[in-house]
Design a protein around this motif. Structure first.
Motif, PDB file in Angstrom:
ATOM      1  N   PHE A  28      -6.880   9.720  -4.669  1.00 40.03           N
ATOM      2  CA  PHE A  28      -5.816   8.869  -4.139  1.00 40.03           C
ATOM      3  C   PHE A  28      -4.439   9.478  -4.384  1.00 40.03           C
ATOM      4  O   PHE A  28      -3.714   9.810  -3.454  1.00 40.03           O
ATOM      5  CB  PHE A  28      -5.877   7.465  -4.740  1.00 40.03           C
ATOM      6  N   ALA A  29      -4.080   9.632  -5.663  1.00 38.06           N
ATOM      7  CA  ALA A  29      -2.718  10.051  -6.003  1.00 38.06           C
ATOM      8  C   ALA A  29      -2.429  11.460  -5.503  1.00 38.06           C
ATOM      9  O   ALA A  29      -1.319  11.767  -5.085  1.00 38.06           O
ATOM     10  CB  ALA A  29      -2.517   9.981  -7.523  1.00 38.06           C
ATOM     11  N   PRO A  55       5.097   5.007  -1.935  1.00 38.47           N
ATOM     12  CA  PRO A  55       4.296   4.473  -3.044  1.00 38.47           C
ATOM     13  C   PRO A  55       4.480   2.962  -3.246  1.00 38.47           C
ATOM     14  O   PRO A  55       3.534   2.273  -3.651  1.00 38.47           O
ATOM     15  CB  PRO A  55       4.811   5.264  -4.260  1.00 38.47           C
ATOM     16  N   LEU A  58      -2.510   9.866  -0.740  1.00 38.66           N
ATOM     17  CA  LEU A  58      -1.075   9.581  -0.681  1.00 38.66           C
ATOM     18  C   LEU A  58      -0.305  10.707   0.011  1.00 38.66           C
ATOM     19  O   LEU A  58       0.418  10.450   0.977  1.00 38.66           O
ATOM     20  CB  LEU A  58      -0.566   9.304  -2.102  1.00 38.66           C
ATOM     21  N   VAL A 107      -2.705  -1.548  -1.556  1.00 39.87           N
ATOM     22  CA  VAL A 107      -3.877  -1.363  -2.420  1.00 39.87           C
ATOM     23  C   VAL A 107      -4.269  -2.693  -3.081  1.00 39.87           C
ATOM     24  O   VAL A 107      -5.448  -3.042  -3.154  1.00 39.87           O
ATOM     25  CB  VAL A 107      -3.583  -0.286  -3.492  1.00 39.87           C
ATOM     26  N   SER A 128       1.495   0.356  -3.187  1.00 42.22           N
ATOM     27  CA  SER A 128       1.196  -0.551  -4.309  1.00 42.22           C
ATOM     28  C   SER A 128       0.869  -1.954  -3.815  1.00 42.22           C
ATOM     29  O   SER A 128       0.086  -2.674  -4.432  1.00 42.22           O
ATOM     30  CB  SER A 128       2.358  -0.586  -5.304  1.00 42.22           C
ATOM     31  N   VAL A 185      -2.834   3.173 -13.856  1.00 43.53           N
ATOM     32  CA  VAL A 185      -4.188   3.729 -13.752  1.00 43.53           C
ATOM     33  C   VAL A 185      -4.161   5.056 -13.000  1.00 43.53           C
ATOM     34  O   VAL A 185      -4.619   6.076 -13.505  1.00 43.53           O
ATOM     35  CB  VAL A 185      -5.150   2.733 -13.064  1.00 43.53           C
ATOM     36  N   LEU A 186      -3.590   5.060 -11.800  1.00 40.97           N
ATOM     37  CA  LEU A 186      -3.583   6.281 -10.987  1.00 40.97           C
ATOM     38  C   LEU A 186      -2.376   7.166 -11.282  1.00 40.97           C
ATOM     39  O   LEU A 186      -2.331   8.316 -10.848  1.00 40.97           O
ATOM     40  CB  LEU A 186      -3.612   5.914  -9.498  1.00 40.97           C
ATOM     41  N   VAL A 245       0.721   7.273 -10.211  1.00 43.44           N
ATOM     42  CA  VAL A 245       1.413   7.760  -9.016  1.00 43.44           C
ATOM     43  C   VAL A 245       2.921   7.773  -9.268  1.00 43.44           C
ATOM     44  O   VAL A 245       3.507   6.763  -9.671  1.00 43.44           O
ATOM     45  CB  VAL A 245       1.094   6.858  -7.808  1.00 43.44           C
ATOM     46  N   LEU A 258      -2.299  -0.630 -10.805  1.00 48.09           N
ATOM     47  CA  LEU A 258      -3.132   0.505 -10.395  1.00 48.09           C
ATOM     48  C   LEU A 258      -2.315   1.770 -10.207  1.00 48.09           C
ATOM     49  O   LEU A 258      -2.649   2.826 -10.755  1.00 48.09           O
ATOM     50  CB  LEU A 258      -3.845   0.165  -9.090  1.00 48.09           C
ATOM     51  N   LEU A 259      -1.212   1.673  -9.443  1.00 47.77           N
ATOM     52  CA  LEU A 259      -0.459   2.889  -9.147  1.00 47.77           C
ATOM     53  C   LEU A 259       0.328   3.376 -10.359  1.00 47.77           C
ATOM     54  O   LEU A 259       0.367   4.573 -10.627  1.00 47.77           O
ATOM     55  CB  LEU A 259       0.466   2.676  -7.939  1.00 47.77           C
ATOM     56  N   ARG A 261     -10.028  -1.673 -15.667  1.00 50.89           N
ATOM     57  CA  ARG A 261     -11.158  -0.948 -15.071  1.00 50.89           C
ATOM     58  C   ARG A 261     -12.388  -1.847 -14.965  1.00 50.89           C
ATOM     59  O   ARG A 261     -13.109  -1.821 -13.966  1.00 50.89           O
ATOM     60  CB  ARG A 261     -11.501   0.278 -15.926  1.00 50.89           C
ATOM     61  N   GLN A 302     -10.452   9.548  -9.225  1.00 47.32           N
ATOM     62  CA  GLN A 302      -9.265   8.819  -8.796  1.00 47.32           C
ATOM     63  C   GLN A 302      -8.135   9.752  -8.371  1.00 47.32           C
ATOM     64  O   GLN A 302      -7.185   9.300  -7.730  1.00 47.32           O
ATOM     65  CB  GLN A 302      -8.802   7.853  -9.891  1.00 47.32           C
ATOM     66  N   MET A 306     -10.832   4.578  -7.191  1.00 40.43           N
ATOM     67  CA  MET A 306     -10.509   3.878  -8.438  1.00 40.43           C
ATOM     68  C   MET A 306     -11.369   4.319  -9.606  1.00 40.43           C
ATOM     69  O   MET A 306     -11.121   3.933 -10.735  1.00 40.43           O
ATOM     70  CB  MET A 306     -10.658   2.380  -8.227  1.00 40.43           C
TER      71      MET A 306
END
Lengths: 198, 198
Positions: A126-127, A152, A131, A159, A156, B167-168, B170, B163-164, B115, A123, A118
């Motif tokens: 993760f992505a 995903p 994943l 997470v 979501s 932020v990330l 995805v 988050l996905l 964040r 970060q 995060m």
């Protein structure tokens, strides 16, 4: 040639060589992402030959999982989930997942990984790593339709559950018995895995 | 007495007094949590009288929302969700929520708040602040049974989605049209709000 202190850093099997490879891998995965990192680049950064990286860590996927530095291989944890097929996979997934997170010997390391994923600087792990290496293959192995959408969605929810239950310690989630967490979240995850989606 | 440079920092309505109160509030909410922070302590840290804090910012809830420093008051955004009752609340919630997050003028500030809520030093802002001040009252206003269980479940999915998607970044979540996000997640959130739960 005999071994000695002066050669220690270059001996292939020496712990510091392995550590140097892992350090280089962590740094590159974090900054370049999984797809932007090559075994060759990791080897160069660690000052060793690429064949040595393969010899000690296997494939790039294996190196990625090793670089996560958690005391379990998530792909092994997920094996029984896959073996049972898509029917009931959400419940098996939650049981497998919670058995690891609820283990007090393992949780601290998982929390470190979760925080890393995060942080802005890292970060991409993760992505563009966790994943595709860990979660994506689960959807393919379960033979789902549209796994690139479904996994995903699963991520979501999982997470968010990790964050509230284990990181932010939000009640009543933080103290909820495992069976109740499984029964609460299984319908959500099963719909994401196999239910009708827009 | 005439106003002058030497008095500027103590003039009640001066921008720097308001800023000093907000700075003190942010610092205390982050380190002491919402419930551990009093208006009196904020006033003392800012070097002003408690009545002045109330005068400029209203209640402690209002001060907390002001300290979040986002260009919208989430309680106003959620008002139409409440007004429609529990039936269909998940869809209305997602529409209201996405309209704010998908606004490019607002998103950067929201990302900063998100964040902040995940950083170890300031994560109490979420569990002991945002949840009781913003999310908890929504469950009470909707007249849900067991709101203290249901609203953290809602939060666990919404936080993961934030988050996905934001932020990330995805995919396919990051690029998914609003209507598809709403249709995908509304059944999950409606079950958490009003469905049968273990």
């Amino acid at each position: 040639m005999t071994s000695g202190p002066a050669k220690r850093g270059r001996r292939p099997g020496a712990p510091d060589t392995r550590a140097a490879i892992l350090d280089a891998a962590r740094s590159l995965f974090a900054t370049q992402g999984y797809s932007g990192t090559t075994i060759r680049a990791v080897a160069a950064a660690a000052g060793v030959d690429g064949a040595l990286v393969h010899h000690y860590f296997g494939t790039k996927d294996d190196l990625f999982v090793a670089a996560l530095d958690i005391p379990v291989d998530p792909r092994q944890i997920l094996a029984p989930v896959v073996a049972g097929g898509a029917d009931g996979a959400a419940e098996r997934f939650l049981l497998a997942f919670l058995s690891v997170w609820d283990d007090p010997d393992v949780r601290p390391a998982l929390l470190t990984v979760a925080r890393t994923m995060m942080e802005p600087a890292t970060q991409r792990v993760f992505a563009d790593g966790f994943l595709p290496v860990v979660i994506g293959p689960l959807g393919v192995a379960l033979d789902l339709d549209r796994p690139e959408l479904r996994m995903p969605l699963v991520a979501s929810q999982v997470v968010g559950l990790i964050l509230l239950r284990y990181v932010l310690l939000v009640e009543p989630l933080a103290s909820m018995p495992t069976e109740q967490v499984v029964a609460t979240y299984a319908p959500t995850l099963q719909r994401y895995l196999t239910g009708p989606l827009p």
